[in-house]
Design an enzyme around this catalytic site. Structure first.
Site, PDB file in Angstrom:
ATOM      1  N   GLU A 168     -11.111  -6.343  48.796  1.00 17.52           N
ATOM      2  CA  GLU A 168      -9.998  -7.264  48.575  1.00 17.52           C
ATOM      3  C   GLU A 168      -9.516  -8.008  49.819  1.00 17.52           C
ATOM      4  OE1 GLU A 168      -6.841  -5.192  46.566  1.00 17.52           O
ATOM      5  OE2 GLU A 168      -8.055  -4.834  44.796  1.00 17.52           O
ATOM      6  N   GLU A 346     -12.538  -1.794  40.463  1.00 18.79           N
ATOM      7  CA  GLU A 346     -11.225  -1.179  40.231  1.00 18.79           C
ATOM      8  C   GLU A 346     -10.601  -1.781  38.980  1.00 18.79           C
ATOM      9  OE1 GLU A 346      -8.346  -1.288  43.469  1.00 18.79           O
ATOM     10  OE2 GLU A 346      -9.923  -0.864  44.931  1.00 18.79           O
TER      11      GLU A 346
HETATM   12  C1  FCB Z   1      -5.698  -2.538  44.723  1.00 18.20           C
HETATM   13  C2  FCB Z   1      -6.140  -1.715  45.901  1.00 18.20           C
HETATM   14  C3  FCB Z   1      -6.058  -0.231  45.689  1.00 18.20           C
HETATM   15  C4  FCB Z   1      -4.838   0.153  44.904  1.00 18.20           C
HETATM   16  C5  FCB Z   1      -4.716  -0.677  43.658  1.00 18.20           C
HETATM   17  C6  FCB Z   1      -3.545  -0.327  42.783  1.00 18.20           C
HETATM   18  O1  FCB Z   1      -5.251  -3.763  45.167  1.00 18.20           O
HETATM   19  O2  FCB Z   1      -7.471  -2.023  46.251  1.00 18.20           O
HETATM   20  O3  FCB Z   1      -6.102   0.382  46.944  1.00 18.20           O
HETATM   21  O4  FCB Z   1      -3.719   0.075  45.689  1.00 18.20           O
HETATM   22  O5  FCB Z   1      -4.648  -2.031  44.005  1.00 18.20           O
END
Ligand code: FCB
Length: 442
Positions: A168, A346
């Site tokens: 990210e 994620e």
């Molecule tokens: C993302 C991050 C991770 C976590 C989630 C909720 O942006 O990569 O570390 O904090 O959000």
């Protein structure tokens, strides 16, 4: 509807994800140097509950038990990140052997349990010594990152299945240097765009350094993408949504996949645009074996700002639950960009879970969130998107950055006093999906 493995393409991987600073603790053990998050957490007012990742889930010591839980959960793959300051305590120069040994054991422990290791090199814990020379606003840090990528890959590249450079970069540049919510907590758009450019350059240089080592690992990048929908079809709302999309998504997608910055955003950013040197965009465009996509929510954008639809559901982060956004996003990437195979690296939701007295923690909202978003992934795959895996965020409740320990994302509940892990119902549901004995959910 009950989801099963059959709803996904053949060979589709199911996993779960964590990151070093959020779970490891042991902040000053075995030669780990300080990171920008250690510093940031000590600045008054930065972290809502005043905590830090000093202890977190104590995963640095409890990793064998955690890997046993992963095996019981039945994941095919586990995504973790490496703490750069464990491996190079000051971000350059000598390698701290003990740091590398920790990840060696972790990778071997995963393989022994039949779990494929998916590594991420940078999940925000920059060595503080590099922040002292300007952090990502200094072009030199990109070169340092490529060196670190080479060190890790030379050591683990023969055993990890996949290595992502950055997690990210939007967060480690714009959220950290423009919006000021994450370390180092600045509010300066020009510096933020310089940081973003150097992150992407560091990504490209790291890809080249890793490619040269010729290990079998797949190499790629993880972006968080937040689709922006216009609140109405008025020209002003449409323009605002286009800007939001450029700021959150295209500023990163276009250079890495097309080798150019989006023209409209370049103009909108005016004097704040970064210094792009000859050859930079070629480096940034280094071909990817995969693109990791992190998706949590969408934004609904009007000229007056972001809107919150009243009938919608929200998580404990106050993020709208919008599974359709995930299938729309995947289909858009497939249609508009020359994308490599995609992994959802994620996806997940925070809810205010309570331990209770039962064997399992009840978390029906999270279970519904997972079910709906996994269905959206399956739907995108049916529409022709080459999506190969899904990682639930997160395995464990953990240190949620500026929110400290006040937001729980885990498939397992963590009692931070005792470090006890307890299954949540969403974890049991995910286990059922993966093992082929689905647990029906309403
Ligand atoms: C993302 C991050 C991770 C976590 C989630 C909720 O942006 O990569 O570390 O904090 O959000």
């Amino acid at each position: 509807m009950t989801l099963t493995r059959k709803d996904f393409p053949q060979g589709f991987l199911f996993g779960t994800a964590t990151s070093s600073y959020q779970i490891e603790g042991a902040a000053s053990e075995d030669g780990r140097g300080p990171s920008i998050w250690d510093t940031f957490c000590r600045e008054p007012g930065r972290i809502h509950d005043g905590t830090s990742g000093d202890v977190a889930c104590d995963h640095y010591h409890l990793w064998p038990e955690d890997l046993d839980l992963l095996r019981e959960l039945g994941v095919d793959a586990y995504r973790f990140s490496l703490a750069w300051p464990r491996i190079q305590p000051t971000g350059s120069g000598a390698v701290n052997e003990k740091g590398l040994e920790f990840y060696d054991r972790l990778v071997d422990g995963l393989l022994e349990r039949g779990i494929q290791p998916y590594a991420t090199l940078y999940h925000w814990d920059l060595p503080q010594a590099l922040q002292d020379i300007g952090g990502w606003t200094n072009r030199e840090v990109a070169h340092r990152f490529a060196e670190y990528a080479g060190i890790v890959t030379a050591r683990l590249g023969d055993r990890v299945r996949s290595i992502a450079t950055l997690n990210e970069p939007w967060c480690s540049s714009l959220l950290s240097y423009d919006i000021g919510e994450h370390a180092p907590g600045l509010r300066d758009r020009r510096l933020a765009l310089a940081a973003a450019h150097h992150l992407m350059l560091g990504h490209g240089q790291a890809m080249q350094a890793m490619r040269a080592l010729n290990t079998g690992a797949d190499l790629g990048l993880v972006l968080n993408l937040t689709p922006a929908y216009p609140a109405s079809q008025s020209p002003a709302d449409l323009m605002a949504a286009q800007f939001a999309d450029g700021y959150a998504n295209r500023w990163f997608l276009d250079p890495v996949l097309r080798g150019e910055y989006p023209q409209d955003m370049w103009e909108a950013f005016g004097q704040d645009v970064p210094d792009v040197q000859a050859g930079d965009l070629e480096t940034i465009r280094e071909p990817l074996d995969f693109l990791g996509v992190n998706y949590y929510t969408r934004s609904l954008v009007a000229e007056a700002g972001t809107q919150k639809p009243a009938q919608a559901q929200y998580t404990h982060m106050d993020w709208e639950v919008y599974p359709q956004g995930l299938s729309d996003l995947l289909v858009r990437l497939h249609r508009e960009y020359p994308v490599p195979p995609i992994y959802i690296t994620e996806n997940g939701a925070a809810y205010p879970d309570e331990r209770g007295s039962g064997e399992t923690v009840s978390d029906p909202d999270r279970l519904a969130y997972y079910q709906a978003h996994l269905a959206a992934v399956a739907d995108a795959a049916r529409q022709g998107v080459d999506v190969r895996g899904y990682f639930a965020w997160s395995m464990l409740d953990n240190f949620e950055w500026a929110y400290g320990y006040s937001r729980r994302f885990g498939l397992f509940y963590v009692d931070y006093q005792t470090q006890e892990r307890t299954w949540k119902e969403s974890g049991r549901w995910y286990q059922g999906l993966m093992s082929g004995t689905p647990v029906a959910a309403d």
